[in-house]
Design a protein around this motif. Structure first.
Motif, PDB file in Angstrom:
ATOM      1  N   ASP A  81     -12.063   5.420  -4.413  1.00 26.09           N
ATOM      2  CA  ASP A  81     -11.363   4.279  -4.095  1.00 26.09           C
ATOM      3  C   ASP A  81      -9.863   4.525  -4.250  1.00 26.09           C
ATOM      4  O   ASP A  81      -9.130   4.735  -5.102  1.00 26.09           O
ATOM      5  CB  ASP A  81     -11.619   3.110  -5.059  1.00 26.09           C
ATOM      6  N   ALA A  82      -9.056   4.410  -3.088  1.00 23.35           N
ATOM      7  CA  ALA A  82      -7.594   4.544  -2.653  1.00 23.35           C
ATOM      8  C   ALA A  82      -7.220   3.065  -2.387  1.00 23.35           C
ATOM      9  O   ALA A  82      -7.659   2.511  -1.185  1.00 23.35           O
ATOM     10  CB  ALA A  82      -7.260   5.425  -1.880  1.00 23.35           C
ATOM     11  N   ASP A  83      -6.222   2.587  -3.077  1.00 29.50           N
ATOM     12  CA  ASP A  83      -5.681   1.234  -3.031  1.00 29.50           C
ATOM     13  C   ASP A  83      -4.377   1.386  -2.962  1.00 29.50           C
ATOM     14  O   ASP A  83      -3.550   1.517  -4.120  1.00 29.50           O
ATOM     15  CB  ASP A  83      -6.193   0.428  -4.025  1.00 29.50           C
ATOM     16  N   LEU A  84      -3.747   0.988  -1.681  1.00 32.32           N
ATOM     17  CA  LEU A  84      -2.310   0.892  -1.627  1.00 32.32           C
ATOM     18  C   LEU A  84      -1.763  -0.392  -1.196  1.00 32.32           C
ATOM     19  O   LEU A  84      -2.451  -1.329  -0.676  1.00 32.32           O
ATOM     20  CB  LEU A  84      -2.044   1.609  -0.246  1.00 32.32           C
ATOM     21  N   VAL A  85      -0.866  -0.752  -2.042  1.00 36.80           N
ATOM     22  CA  VAL A  85       0.086  -2.332  -1.796  1.00 36.80           C
ATOM     23  C   VAL A  85       1.680  -1.755  -1.434  1.00 36.80           C
ATOM     24  O   VAL A  85       2.035  -0.909  -2.224  1.00 36.80           O
ATOM     25  CB  VAL A  85      -0.117  -3.338  -3.000  1.00 36.80           C
ATOM     26  N   ALA A  86       1.902  -2.461  -0.763  1.00 36.17           N
ATOM     27  CA  ALA A  86       3.493  -2.163  -0.101  1.00 36.17           C
ATOM     28  C   ALA A  86       4.130  -3.544   0.477  1.00 36.17           C
ATOM     29  O   ALA A  86       3.553  -4.492   0.986  1.00 36.17           O
ATOM     30  CB  ALA A  86       3.654  -1.132   0.541  1.00 36.17           C
ATOM     31  N   ARG A  87       5.326  -3.599   0.246  1.00 36.90           N
ATOM     32  CA  ARG A  87       6.383  -4.550   0.718  1.00 36.90           C
ATOM     33  C   ARG A  87       7.234  -3.653   1.903  1.00 36.90           C
ATOM     34  O   ARG A  87       7.985  -2.749   1.465  1.00 36.90           O
ATOM     35  CB  ARG A  87       7.049  -5.419  -0.193  1.00 36.90           C
ATOM     36  N   VAL A  88       7.090  -4.099   3.018  1.00 36.26           N
ATOM     37  CA  VAL A  88       7.795  -3.304   4.148  1.00 36.26           C
ATOM     38  C   VAL A  88       8.606  -4.404   5.040  1.00 36.26           C
ATOM     39  O   VAL A  88       8.255  -5.493   5.281  1.00 36.26           O
ATOM     40  CB  VAL A  88       6.890  -2.397   5.063  1.00 36.26           C
ATOM     41  N   ARG A  89       9.777  -3.890   5.373  1.00 39.29           N
ATOM     42  CA  ARG A  89      10.516  -4.852   6.283  1.00 39.29           C
ATOM     43  C   ARG A  89      10.666  -4.023   7.681  1.00 39.29           C
ATOM     44  O   ARG A  89      11.080  -2.872   7.690  1.00 39.29           O
ATOM     45  CB  ARG A  89      12.163  -4.991   5.820  1.00 39.29           C
ATOM     46  N   VAL A  90      10.330  -4.776   8.552  1.00 37.85           N
ATOM     47  CA  VAL A  90      10.190  -4.310  10.137  1.00 37.85           C
ATOM     48  C   VAL A  90      11.320  -5.150  11.035  1.00 37.85           C
ATOM     49  O   VAL A  90      10.970  -6.280  11.051  1.00 37.85           O
ATOM     50  CB  VAL A  90       8.777  -4.452  10.753  1.00 37.85           C
TER      51      VAL A  90
END
Length: 318
Positions: A81-90
């Protein structure tokens, strides 16, 4: 071509899980899950967690500048199980297609370019592991060769695929030839991206495969984009030395902008697969992934927060 008037702040979550039919004795993986850092895309915080916990994990950039995690799991396990969380400004991108060179000028500039870096056109002109222009694909591409310039040709092809092909999940796979997609006029974003890339390369134009995510909830008054519930694929086209690389989404018939968040760029899907590697086991495996990418409503309040604070906020989303 333009999109939103200002940048959009997103919370992103990507989960990829694999269930194995028998115990895995050892596994080594290459993960391409982290959002790409680039001029119009700022990664404010990210956390990638694996279950079971890896015995080795090393982050590197591949040749094309994509963030990769090389992982080794040396203990027995039945799932990953690979779980990514991120906050990104585009941030939005805009350009005037009227300023683009002709197809012939662009193809000649690409052919004579002496650049060799990761984004050099030479890497994206010819055949790649999954793509090889054929007579049928080249015939399809020639329908757009009369466009006034290379940007108009790319946009016309983007809109034609959107209008003339049906999004049909589950009917194609990674090994489905683009000729089949052209004949049946059915497929998913991966197929449409591959078709467009092969057709552009058949015209001598550099084109790259872009893997990433689509905004889950569209702004008020705009239709929901196809493919928003899974990893998405679109196309980057080299528009000559002045305009450089610009992105187009043939699945939705639009130029990519702030609704599109980039993870990886390569020659075709084989260069950007989110999970690859070697697993010591028997039988097949069941894989699934979940995507959630939503705008952060209080983007202005968070705009000036330091990365450490954002990282803490990202951890709280788990």
């Amino acid at each position: 071509m333009s999109g939103s008037d200002g940048p959009v702040l997103y919370d992103l979550r990507l989960r990829i899980a694999a269930d194995y039919p028998s115990t895995v004795k050892e596994a080594r993986h290459i993960l391409r899950m982290r959002p790409r850092r680039r001029a119009n895309q700022e990664v404010l915080g990210e956390t990638l967690r694996l279950t079971p916990a890896p015995d080795e994990m090393r982050g590197v950039a591949d040749f094309f500048g994509n963030a990769c995690d090389h992982v080794a799991i040396l203990k027995q396990h039945e799932m990953l199980d690979a779980d990514l969380v991120a906050r990104v400004r585009v941030a939005p991108t805009a350009f005037d297609p009227a300023g683009a060179p002709s197809l012939a000028e662009t193809a000649e500039a690409a052919r004579t370019s002496r650049e060799t870096g990761a984004t050099a056109p030479v890497h994206f002109r010819g055949a790649s592991r999954l793509l090889r222009p054929s007579p049928a694909i080249m015939d399809f591409g020639r329908d757009f060769a009369a466009a006034p310039n290379v940007a108009e040709a790319a946009l016309a092809m983007t809109k034609a695929i959107h209008a003339g092909f049906t999004y049909a999940s589950g009917e194609t796979g990674i090994d489905t030839p683009v000729e089949t997609v052209l004949r049946t006029r059915r497929g998913v974003c991966q197929d449409f991206a591959h078709l467009m890339i092969a057709a552009l390369r058949g015209l001598g134009l550099p084109a790259a495969y872009v893997s990433g995510f689509l905004r889950t909830e569209p702004p008020p008054g705009r239709p929901r984009l196809a493919g928003a519930d899974a990893m998405h694929a679109w196309v980057a086209v080299w528009l000559g030395p002045s305009l450089g690389w610009r992105e187009f989404d043939p699945t939705n018939g639009v130029a990519a902008n702030v609704d599109h968040l980039v993870v990886a760029i390569g020659r075709d899907y084989a260069d950007v697969a989110p999970m690859g590697g070697v697993v010591t086991t028997s039988g097949g495996q069941m894989a699934r992934h979940e995507v959630d990418m939503v705008p952060v409503e209080d983007a202005e309040a968070l705009a000036d927060k330091p990365a450490g604070a954002v990282n803490e906020l990202v951890r709280q989303t788990r």
